[in-house]
Write a protein that holds these residues in place. Structure first.
Motif, PDB file in Angstrom:
ATOM      1  N   SER A 107      58.435 -18.771  92.555  1.00 54.32           N
ATOM      2  CA  SER A 107      59.876 -18.640  92.759  1.00 54.32           C
ATOM      3  C   SER A 107      60.402 -17.338  92.145  1.00 54.32           C
ATOM      4  O   SER A 107      61.206 -16.624  92.758  1.00 54.32           O
ATOM      5  CB  SER A 107      60.580 -19.854  92.130  1.00 54.32           C
ATOM      6  N   VAL A 108      59.927 -17.024  90.949  1.00 52.91           N
ATOM      7  CA  VAL A 108      60.357 -15.783  90.284  1.00 52.91           C
ATOM      8  C   VAL A 108      59.893 -14.576  91.083  1.00 52.91           C
ATOM      9  O   VAL A 108      60.626 -13.589  91.239  1.00 52.91           O
ATOM     10  CB  VAL A 108      59.820 -15.737  88.829  1.00 52.91           C
ATOM     11  N   LYS A 109      58.684 -14.646  91.616  1.00 55.30           N
ATOM     12  CA  LYS A 109      58.163 -13.528  92.414  1.00 55.30           C
ATOM     13  C   LYS A 109      59.070 -13.262  93.624  1.00 55.30           C
ATOM     14  O   LYS A 109      59.413 -12.108  93.914  1.00 55.30           O
ATOM     15  CB  LYS A 109      56.736 -13.825  92.884  1.00 55.30           C
ATOM     16  N   ARG A 110      59.465 -14.321  94.298  1.00 54.62           N
ATOM     17  CA  ARG A 110      60.329 -14.160  95.481  1.00 54.62           C
ATOM     18  C   ARG A 110      61.686 -13.568  95.086  1.00 54.62           C
ATOM     19  O   ARG A 110      62.230 -12.717  95.790  1.00 54.62           O
ATOM     20  CB  ARG A 110      60.520 -15.512  96.171  1.00 54.62           C
ATOM     21  N   THR A 111      62.220 -14.026  93.956  1.00 59.78           N
ATOM     22  CA  THR A 111      63.506 -13.500  93.482  1.00 59.78           C
ATOM     23  C   THR A 111      63.400 -12.012  93.177  1.00 59.78           C
ATOM     24  O   THR A 111      64.266 -11.220  93.570  1.00 59.78           O
ATOM     25  CB  THR A 111      63.958 -14.261  92.214  1.00 59.78           C
ATOM     26  N   LYS A 152      61.313  -9.868  94.359  1.00 58.00           N
ATOM     27  CA  LYS A 152      61.177  -9.124  95.627  1.00 58.00           C
ATOM     28  C   LYS A 152      62.541  -8.920  96.271  1.00 58.00           C
ATOM     29  O   LYS A 152      62.863  -7.828  96.746  1.00 58.00           O
ATOM     30  CB  LYS A 152      60.262  -9.901  96.592  1.00 58.00           C
ATOM     31  N   GLN A 153      63.341 -10.000  96.286  1.00 52.42           N
ATOM     32  CA  GLN A 153      64.677  -9.916  96.890  1.00 52.42           C
ATOM     33  C   GLN A 153      65.562  -8.929  96.143  1.00 52.42           C
ATOM     34  O   GLN A 153      66.415  -8.271  96.733  1.00 52.42           O
ATOM     35  CB  GLN A 153      65.339 -11.299  96.891  1.00 52.42           C
ATOM     36  N   LEU A 154      65.338  -8.812  94.831  1.00 50.99           N
ATOM     37  CA  LEU A 154      66.135  -7.895  94.022  1.00 50.99           C
ATOM     38  C   LEU A 154      65.662  -6.450  94.158  1.00 50.99           C
ATOM     39  O   LEU A 154      66.296  -5.539  93.625  1.00 50.99           O
ATOM     40  CB  LEU A 154      66.085  -8.317  92.544  1.00 50.99           C
ATOM     41  N   GLY A 155      64.536  -6.258  94.843  1.00 47.60           N
ATOM     42  CA  GLY A 155      64.033  -4.904  95.058  1.00 47.60           C
ATOM     43  C   GLY A 155      63.344  -4.299  93.845  1.00 47.60           C
ATOM     44  O   GLY A 155      63.264  -3.072  93.712  1.00 47.60           O
ATOM     45  N   VAL A 156      62.818  -5.168  92.971  1.00 47.25           N
ATOM     46  CA  VAL A 156      62.101  -4.672  91.786  1.00 47.25           C
ATOM     47  C   VAL A 156      60.800  -3.998  92.233  1.00 47.25           C
ATOM     48  O   VAL A 156      60.158  -4.418  93.206  1.00 47.25           O
ATOM     49  CB  VAL A 156      61.812  -5.841  90.813  1.00 47.25           C
ATOM     50  N   ASN A 172      55.852  -3.677  88.768  1.00 43.94           N
ATOM     51  CA  ASN A 172      56.501  -4.495  87.739  1.00 43.94           C
ATOM     52  C   ASN A 172      56.533  -5.967  88.147  1.00 43.94           C
ATOM     53  O   ASN A 172      56.416  -6.857  87.298  1.00 43.94           O
ATOM     54  CB  ASN A 172      57.916  -3.988  87.465  1.00 43.94           C
ATOM     55  N   ILE A 173      56.696  -6.227  89.451  1.00 41.02           N
ATOM     56  CA  ILE A 173      56.635  -7.617  89.924  1.00 41.02           C
ATOM     57  C   ILE A 173      55.264  -8.196  89.610  1.00 41.02           C
ATOM     58  O   ILE A 173      55.139  -9.296  89.070  1.00 41.02           O
ATOM     59  CB  ILE A 173      56.908  -7.711  91.438  1.00 41.02           C
TER      60      ILE A 173
END
Lengths: 137, 114
Positions: free
Chosen positions: A21-25, A27-31, A35-36
């Motif tokens: 879930s954190v990974k998807r978030t 990605k959506q934030l454009g990190v 770093n992801i």
């Protein structure tokens, strides 16, 4: 942004859901992908450690423009010898955990390698809190 | 080498996420230990494993793997296939041993991760 997840003892069916879930978030934030990757590898290792060794716990993730702070807090046996646990290849994992593909003794070393700051508070018979920080800039 | 070319070489069956014909695989890593998988960069890499459970997919997702060869004729269950599809991971089911799969891909030019 703040996210909280629960950790259930021995539940390897769902283990990794929080990290996913954190990974998807992120990605959506454009990190940045690098770093992801190090964020989710560290979080996943900590999540698996808690599922494998503890009796339950929580994951708290705070994301801002500068850093990601992840706190994995469990109620469990604690870590009797933290220096040993930080060594590559040292493990107390059960046969069940090894069957799931873990227990190579790489969890905490992997977490250290992938984070900028790592703090481990542990008390035998009480539990362990792992605080991991990844700086984005 | 494309994912479909790998599947053909090891006489495997593609399941999970559809194979991306544009994804080029250059390296391979064989392991049943998922923490070892998380130690390395898995760019352009195929994971060869006999570990066939949800954690194979979760680990692959965290490692940014796009293709996993499951050897020893292990059968992914529905949960595992769903995780693979959600994460964009192509699974190649294969009856061969890990050693044989590794040998075939090495002989075809796939490089070891290190």
């Amino acid at each position: 942004m703040h996210y909280t997840f629960n950790i259930e003892r021995g539940n390897f069916t769902d283990a990794g859901q929080a990290s996913s879930s954190v990974k998807r978030t992120l990605k959506q934030l454009g990190v940045d992908p690098a770093n992801i990757k190090r964020t989710v590898v560290a979080l996943f290792e900590a999540e698996i450690n808690a599922v494998a060794h503890a009796y339950g716990g929580t994951i708290d993730v705070d994301i801002d423009g500068e850093k990601i702070v992840m706190v994995v807090a469990d109620e469990g046996p604690g870590i009797p010898n933290l220096d040993l646990a930080m060594q590559e290849g040292w493990s107390t994992a059960s046969a069940k955990v090894r069957e799931m593909g873990y227990g190579a003794g790489m969890g905490l070393p992997n977490i250290k390698k992938n984070t900028d700051d790592l703090k481990i508070d542990t008390q035998v018979g009480v539990g362990t809190t792992v605080t991991m920080t990844v700086y984005l800039t | 080498m494309t994912i479909k070319e790998i599947a053909t070489l090891v006489n495997g069956e593609i399941v999970g996420a559809p194979a991306d014909d544009l994804y080029e695989v250059k390296k391979a890593f064989a392991s049943d230990l998922m923490s070892d998988v998380l130690r390395f960069s898995m760019d352009e890499t195929v994971l060869i494993t006999g570990l066939c459970n949800n954690q194979t997919m979760r680990t692959s997702e965290m490692a940014d793997l796009r293709v996993v060869v499951i050897g020893r004729d292990k059968q992914p269950d529905e949960d595992m296939l769903e995780l693979a599809e959600d994460s964009g991971i192509t699974i190649i089911k294969c009856k061969y041993s890990i050693f044989k799969i590794s040998g075939i891909l090495y002989g075809a030019g796939i490089a070891p991760l290190y």
